[in-house]
Design a protein around this motif. Structure first.
Motif, PDB file in Angstrom:
ATOM      1  N   VAL A 398       0.860  -1.188   0.000  1.00 60.52           N
ATOM      2  CA  VAL A 398       0.000   0.000   0.000  1.00 60.52           C
ATOM      3  C   VAL A 398       0.890   1.230   0.000  1.00 60.52           C
ATOM      4  O   VAL A 398       1.810   1.344   0.821  1.00 60.52           O
ATOM      5  CB  VAL A 398      -0.935   0.016   1.230  1.00 60.52           C
ATOM      6  CG1 VAL A 398      -1.837   1.241   1.190  1.00 60.52           C
ATOM      7  CG2 VAL A 398      -1.773  -1.258   1.290  1.00 60.52           C
ATOM      8  N   LEU A 399       0.606   2.151  -0.932  1.00 55.77           N
ATOM      9  CA  LEU A 399       1.362   3.396  -1.042  1.00 55.77           C
ATOM     10  C   LEU A 399       0.473   4.570  -0.659  1.00 55.77           C
ATOM     11  O   LEU A 399      -0.733   4.567  -0.915  1.00 55.77           O
ATOM     12  CB  LEU A 399       1.858   3.581  -2.479  1.00 55.77           C
ATOM     13  CG  LEU A 399       2.638   2.426  -3.109  1.00 55.77           C
ATOM     14  CD1 LEU A 399       3.021   2.778  -4.550  1.00 55.77           C
ATOM     15  CD2 LEU A 399       3.884   2.092  -2.282  1.00 55.77           C
ATOM     16  N   ASP A 400       1.084   5.602  -0.056  1.00 58.84           N
ATOM     17  CA  ASP A 400       0.323   6.800   0.288  1.00 58.84           C
ATOM     18  C   ASP A 400       0.333   7.781  -0.872  1.00 58.84           C
ATOM     19  O   ASP A 400       0.800   7.469  -1.974  1.00 58.84           O
ATOM     20  CB  ASP A 400       0.877   7.431   1.565  1.00 58.84           C
ATOM     21  CG  ASP A 400       2.317   7.927   1.411  1.00 58.84           C
ATOM     22  OD1 ASP A 400       2.813   8.028   0.261  1.00 58.84           O
ATOM     23  OD2 ASP A 400       2.952   8.218   2.452  1.00 58.84           O
ATOM     24  N   VAL A 406       3.307   2.444   3.125  1.00 59.48           N
ATOM     25  CA  VAL A 406       2.834   2.840   4.454  1.00 59.48           C
ATOM     26  C   VAL A 406       3.266   1.861   5.536  1.00 59.48           C
ATOM     27  O   VAL A 406       3.270   2.210   6.720  1.00 59.48           O
ATOM     28  CB  VAL A 406       1.301   2.988   4.466  1.00 59.48           C
ATOM     29  CG1 VAL A 406       0.867   4.063   3.483  1.00 59.48           C
ATOM     30  CG2 VAL A 406       0.614   1.675   4.155  1.00 59.48           C
ATOM     31  N   ARG A 407       3.581   0.632   5.164  1.00 55.60           N
ATOM     32  CA  ARG A 407       4.057  -0.354   6.131  1.00 55.60           C
ATOM     33  C   ARG A 407       5.191  -1.149   5.506  1.00 55.60           C
ATOM     34  O   ARG A 407       5.349  -1.200   4.284  1.00 55.60           O
ATOM     35  CB  ARG A 407       2.932  -1.314   6.538  1.00 55.60           C
ATOM     36  CG  ARG A 407       1.745  -0.653   7.214  1.00 55.60           C
ATOM     37  CD  ARG A 407       2.083  -0.188   8.624  1.00 55.60           C
ATOM     38  NE  ARG A 407       0.882   0.278   9.300  1.00 55.60           N
ATOM     39  CZ  ARG A 407       0.424   1.537   9.242  1.00 55.60           C
ATOM     40  NH1 ARG A 407       1.096   2.441   8.534  1.00 55.60           N
ATOM     41  NH2 ARG A 407      -0.670   1.880   9.883  1.00 55.60           N
ATOM     42  N   ARG A 408       5.951  -1.804   6.336  1.00 51.57           N
ATOM     43  CA  ARG A 408       7.016  -2.674   5.839  1.00 51.57           C
ATOM     44  C   ARG A 408       6.402  -3.878   5.122  1.00 51.57           C
ATOM     45  O   ARG A 408       5.305  -4.338   5.480  1.00 51.57           O
ATOM     46  CB  ARG A 408       7.907  -3.146   6.988  1.00 51.57           C
ATOM     47  CG  ARG A 408       8.655  -1.999   7.668  1.00 51.57           C
ATOM     48  CD  ARG A 408       9.672  -2.523   8.654  1.00 51.57           C
ATOM     49  NE  ARG A 408      10.334  -1.427   9.354  1.00 51.57           N
ATOM     50  CZ  ARG A 408      11.357  -0.727   8.868  1.00 51.57           C
ATOM     51  NH1 ARG A 408      11.823  -1.014   7.664  1.00 51.57           N
ATOM     52  NH2 ARG A 408      11.898   0.246   9.570  1.00 51.57           N
ATOM     53  N   PRO A 409       7.085  -4.415   4.095  1.00 48.92           N
ATOM     54  CA  PRO A 409       6.492  -5.509   3.314  1.00 48.92           C
ATOM     55  C   PRO A 409       6.244  -6.778   4.114  1.00 48.92           C
ATOM     56  O   PRO A 409       5.518  -7.658   3.661  1.00 48.92           O
ATOM     57  CB  PRO A 409       7.526  -5.750   2.206  1.00 48.92           C
ATOM     58  CG  PRO A 409       8.795  -5.157   2.717  1.00 48.92           C
ATOM     59  CD  PRO A 409       8.389  -3.997   3.581  1.00 48.92           C
ATOM     60  N   ASP A 411       4.593  -6.848   6.867  1.00 50.60           N
ATOM     61  CA  ASP A 411       3.366  -6.662   7.637  1.00 50.60           C
ATOM     62  C   ASP A 411       2.407  -7.814   7.351  1.00 50.60           C
ATOM     63  O   ASP A 411       2.037  -8.063   6.200  1.00 50.60           O
ATOM     64  CB  ASP A 411       2.708  -5.331   7.270  1.00 50.60           C
ATOM     65  CG  ASP A 411       1.595  -4.951   8.241  1.00 50.60           C
ATOM     66  OD1 ASP A 411       0.768  -5.822   8.554  1.00 50.60           O
ATOM     67  OD2 ASP A 411       1.555  -3.787   8.663  1.00 50.60           O
ATOM     68  N   PRO A 412       1.961  -8.552   8.394  1.00 46.05           N
ATOM     69  CA  PRO A 412       1.077  -9.708   8.157  1.00 46.05           C
ATOM     70  C   PRO A 412      -0.275  -9.331   7.578  1.00 46.05           C
ATOM     71  O   PRO A 412      -0.975 -10.194   7.048  1.00 46.05           O
ATOM     72  CB  PRO A 412       0.936 -10.342   9.546  1.00 46.05           C
ATOM     73  CG  PRO A 412       1.293  -9.260  10.515  1.00 46.05           C
ATOM     74  CD  PRO A 412       2.307  -8.404   9.825  1.00 46.05           C
ATOM     75  N   ALA A 413      -0.665  -8.049   7.677  1.00 49.98           N
ATOM     76  CA  ALA A 413      -1.952  -7.638   7.116  1.00 49.98           C
ATOM     77  C   ALA A 413      -2.004  -7.838   5.612  1.00 49.98           C
ATOM     78  O   ALA A 413      -3.078  -8.006   5.026  1.00 49.98           O
ATOM     79  CB  ALA A 413      -2.226  -6.173   7.453  1.00 49.98           C
ATOM     80  N   TYR A 414      -0.828  -7.831   4.945  1.00 53.22           N
ATOM     81  CA  TYR A 414      -0.808  -7.943   3.493  1.00 53.22           C
ATOM     82  C   TYR A 414      -1.194  -9.345   3.000  1.00 53.22           C
ATOM     83  O   TYR A 414      -1.461  -9.536   1.821  1.00 53.22           O
ATOM     84  CB  TYR A 414       0.594  -7.606   2.964  1.00 53.22           C
ATOM     85  CG  TYR A 414       0.939  -6.131   3.052  1.00 53.22           C
ATOM     86  CD1 TYR A 414      -0.049  -5.166   3.085  1.00 53.22           C
ATOM     87  CD2 TYR A 414       2.259  -5.715   3.101  1.00 53.22           C
ATOM     88  CE1 TYR A 414       0.265  -3.816   3.161  1.00 53.22           C
ATOM     89  CE2 TYR A 414       2.593  -4.366   3.175  1.00 53.22           C
ATOM     90  CZ  TYR A 414       1.589  -3.426   3.211  1.00 53.22           C
ATOM     91  OH  TYR A 414       1.900  -2.096   3.280  1.00 53.22           O
ATOM     92  N   ALA A 415      -1.221 -10.319   3.874  1.00 53.62           N
ATOM     93  CA  ALA A 415      -1.466 -11.685   3.430  1.00 53.62           C
ATOM     94  C   ALA A 415      -2.945 -11.992   3.228  1.00 53.62           C
ATOM     95  O   ALA A 415      -3.279 -13.000   2.604  1.00 53.62           O
ATOM     96  CB  ALA A 415      -0.875 -12.666   4.442  1.00 53.62           C
ATOM     97  N   ASP A 416      -3.829 -11.164   3.713  1.00 49.01           N
ATOM     98  CA  ASP A 416      -5.262 -11.456   3.662  1.00 49.01           C
ATOM     99  C   ASP A 416      -6.021 -10.229   3.158  1.00 49.01           C
ATOM    100  O   ASP A 416      -5.813  -9.118   3.674  1.00 49.01           O
ATOM    101  CB  ASP A 416      -5.751 -11.839   5.060  1.00 49.01           C
ATOM    102  CG  ASP A 416      -7.240 -12.115   5.091  1.00 49.01           C
ATOM    103  OD1 ASP A 416      -7.998 -11.217   5.501  1.00 49.01           O
ATOM    104  OD2 ASP A 416      -7.643 -13.221   4.675  1.00 49.01           O
ATOM    105  N   ASP A 536       6.896  -0.548  12.303  1.00 52.23           N
ATOM    106  CA  ASP A 536       6.353  -1.155  11.085  1.00 52.23           C
ATOM    107  C   ASP A 536       6.285  -0.192   9.913  1.00 52.23           C
ATOM    108  O   ASP A 536       5.755  -0.533   8.857  1.00 52.23           O
ATOM    109  CB  ASP A 536       4.967  -1.762  11.355  1.00 52.23           C
ATOM    110  CG  ASP A 536       3.950  -0.729  11.830  1.00 52.23           C
ATOM    111  OD1 ASP A 536       4.329   0.445  12.029  1.00 52.23           O
ATOM    112  OD2 ASP A 536       2.776  -1.107  12.017  1.00 52.23           O
ATOM    113  N   VAL A 537       6.836   1.019  10.070  1.00 51.66           N
ATOM    114  CA  VAL A 537       6.833   2.010   8.985  1.00 51.66           C
ATOM    115  C   VAL A 537       8.254   2.144   8.438  1.00 51.66           C
ATOM    116  O   VAL A 537       9.199   2.388   9.199  1.00 51.66           O
ATOM    117  CB  VAL A 537       6.343   3.383   9.484  1.00 51.66           C
ATOM    118  CG1 VAL A 537       6.403   4.422   8.370  1.00 51.66           C
ATOM    119  CG2 VAL A 537       4.909   3.265  10.012  1.00 51.66           C
TER     120      VAL A 537
END
Length: 620
Positions: A398-400, A406-409, A411-416, A536-537
């Motif tokens: 995700v880019l601003d 916006v977060r480091r690659p 980040d577990p949020a990116y998996a779902d 995480d940024v």
């Protein structure tokens, strides 16, 4: 892991329910798994006994333990000193002040957090907000927890306070603060059922709700907000609050994420969201009104009713409930809003645009999730997007607006897809809050106030300097503070909101989430706030850091404007916004006024700064 508690009850100056408060809280905590409980009442609640109890707790606590410090009794606020009232308070002399100062409580709690971050402080006394019952008068059913003490010069107390804390010390982190009232407010004790004596109103409500929700994941802020609703419906003019990391579940470090709950009240036969303009509402926005059941032993279930914003009046959003098959809205129209009620945005006019620069199953799933978001919409135009989701080497990111991740690659949020959308929704909330503006319509506050923003380096000369509204540069580790001078003839309330470089929002004044009260002609400043660069940024920048000062004409819990993600930790999977209508995980805020019909009016002062990842060098 051991759950430990220090329970202090100072039954002095006309109070009769303190020992009942302590016994009730002891029973509740034992039922919650507490095994190390130190109860100090009677002579054990002397000033020296409180000092001894705090020291014993500090020696006993271990990492991973959970700790509660509970106090019931009088609270004092004189000569700028805030203090608890031990049973030997009347023995104070010119050189021996027996009040237990707020600074002493702060130092003791800070020492506990150096061992474990799982600390909860519960204060059932007058003037409890901000740190810390006032000779009590008895009006029959209610007794005020405030005391008029024999006049003792404060020199000894001031000297003791000066040794413990400085005016520029930040708030103690990691402490959940549950307070019976505001800093200048009153707490009461009331007759128990069947004439069995008195009990603190706040303690009774808090204990009842902790028992009723023991098997459900209800965070502290929700528990205290519901206690506030119950107390107000008893016609008691008392305003409990939950400060610090109050998104935690009781007696733990777990902090669930949730949809944005909005305050809900009913006045003059109409439902409204007080401060709806601050929450980004406008005419014809779609909401759901959620009315949980509030019987003594059932804290789940309830009714949801669709509604739209019919008009904006001042800063409030007035709602029109839609017809339903069983006419729940008509059934509720003649009743007080049930404790724990809230509004949930379904579709709003101010939707943030997201560009999905990807194809394939992941992108398709993300688009499906996006159709259920109340505040997000897809765009095909890069220049209208506040965020871009793309695949890079098969991995989403995700880019601003500036094109920075916006977060480091990792980040577990990116998996779902659902968790990734929850992250984007969090950024959208920050984007909306970042661009809050001083209103120019009927919601504008008509009161004179001066606001000063200041920053201080953590290296170099360390002096405070004024911040301008634009173009300032703040480095990781710098401090800032905000001072308000109320030049009007009426009291004001203010809040400080920060939108950090990560896009997360925070209620900076979270020690008093319903607002700092500033009396006419007086000044009040926040504790210093540290600028930090989350782990995480990515350390690329500069990135925007925004500070808002909001001043209003009545108190209101603005906790719903803040992020619910725990700092430096990924949030657990969030339930889809619409699917959470009847899943009461978090009640957030509400303000059901029983005294008056005026709308909320406010003003906003803002500093837009650039944040840089490295501390500045000395003299830089």
């Amino acid at each position: 892991m051991t759950l430990r508690a220090l329970l202090i009850g100072a039954q002095t100056y006309g109070l009769t329910g303190v020992h009942a408060d302590v016994a009730l809280m002891r029973r509740v905590l034992v039922d919650r798994g507490f095994t190390d409980l130190d109860v100090r009442t009677g002579e054990r609640a002397r000033y020296a006994g409180i000092i001894e109890g705090m020291a014993r707790l500090r020696r006993a606590v271990r990492p991973e333990d959970g700790v509660v410090v509970y106090y019931s009794g009088h609270g004092g606020l004189t000569d700028g000193l805030q203090y608890l009232v031990p049973v030997d308070m009347g023995e104070s002399t010119l050189t021996d002040f027996r009040g237990y100062l707020a600074e002493e409580l702060t130092a003791a709690v800070r020492a506990l957090t150096e061992v474990t971050p799982n600390v909860t402080c519960v204060l059932d006394c007058c003037h409890s907000g901000g740190a810390v019952r006032e000779a009590a008068y008895d009006s029959g059913r209610w007794a005020l927890k405030s005391v008029q003490l024999p006049r003792v010069p404060p020199d000894a107390a001031l000297a003791r306070a000066a040794l413990l804390a400085g005016p520029d010390d930040p708030l103690v982190p990691d402490v959940v603060r549950l307070t019976a009232c505001e800093q200048h407010g009153s707490a009461y004790e009331a007759e128990l059922r069947y004439g069995a004596g008195r009990q603190g109103v706040f303690t009774a409500a808090l204990a009842d709700l902790l028992e009723a929700t023991a098997d459900r994941p209800i965070p502290w802020a929700a528990v205290v907000a519901r206690a506030r609703d119950r107390i107000k419906q008893q016609q008691v003019l008392q305003w409990p609050d939950a400060g610090g990391p109050s998104g935690r579940l009781p007696f733990s470090l777990e902090e669930p994420s949730e949809p944005e709950r909005l305050p809900l009240e009913r006045r003059e036969g109409r439902f409204r969201v007080p401060g709806g303009a601050l929450f980004g509402l406008g005419a014809e926005d779609e909401l759901s009104l959620v009315f949980p059941d509030d019987t003594a032993h059932r804290e789940d279930g309830g009714t949801s009713v669709p509604a739209t914003v019919e008009e904006m009046r001042g800063g409030d959003a007035l709602l029109r409930a839609k017809p339903t098959p069983v006419s729940q809205a008509d059934e509720l129209s003649g009743a007080l809003v049930p404790p724990g009620s809230y509004a949930l945005a379904v579709r709003v006019h101010d939707r943030r645009q997201v560009l999905i620069d990807a194809v394939g199953p992941f992108a398709d799933a993300l688009r499906e999730e996006l159709t259920h978001s109340p505040r997000l919409a897809e765009t095909r135009e890069a220049h209208t997007a506040f965020a871009v989701v793309r695949l890079r080497d098969g991995r989403p990111e995700v880019l601003d607006r500036a094109g920075l991740p916006v977060r480091r690659p990792t980040d577990p949020a990116y998996a779902d897809p659902s968790r990734l959308l929850a992250l984007v929704d969090e950024l959208a909330r920050g984007e909306r809050v970042r661009w809050l503006r001083d209103p120019q319509d009927a919601s504008r506050l008509d009161a004179a106030a001066d606001v000063q923003f200041e920053a201080r380096r953590t290296t170099g000369d360390g002096g405070w300097r004024a911040l301008g509204p634009m173009g300032e540069r703040l480095h990781d580790g710098d401090l800032y503070r905000v001072t308000v001078h109320n030049r009007s003839w009426t009291p004001l309330y203010f809040w400080v909101l920060g939108v950090g470089l990560s896009g997360r929002t925070s209620l900076v004044t979270n020690d008093q989430p319903s607002g700092y009260r500033v009396e006419p002609g007086s000044r009040r400043a926040t504790a210093p706030v540290r600028v930090y660069w989350p782990a995480d940024v990515p350390e690329t920048g500069p990135r925007p850091e925004t500070i808002h000062l909001i001043a209003g004409d009545r108190r209101m819990d603005l906790g719903a404007l803040a992020s619910r993600e725990a700092r430096d930790r990924s949030a657990p999977t969030a339930a889809p916004a619409l699917g959470a209508l009847l899943q009461e995980v978090w009640d957030a805020v509400r303000d059901q006024r029983l005294d008056g019909d005026e709308e909320f009016h406010y003003r906003v002062w803002t500093v837009h700064a650039d944040a840089l990842p490295r501390p500045r060098g000395g003299g830089a």
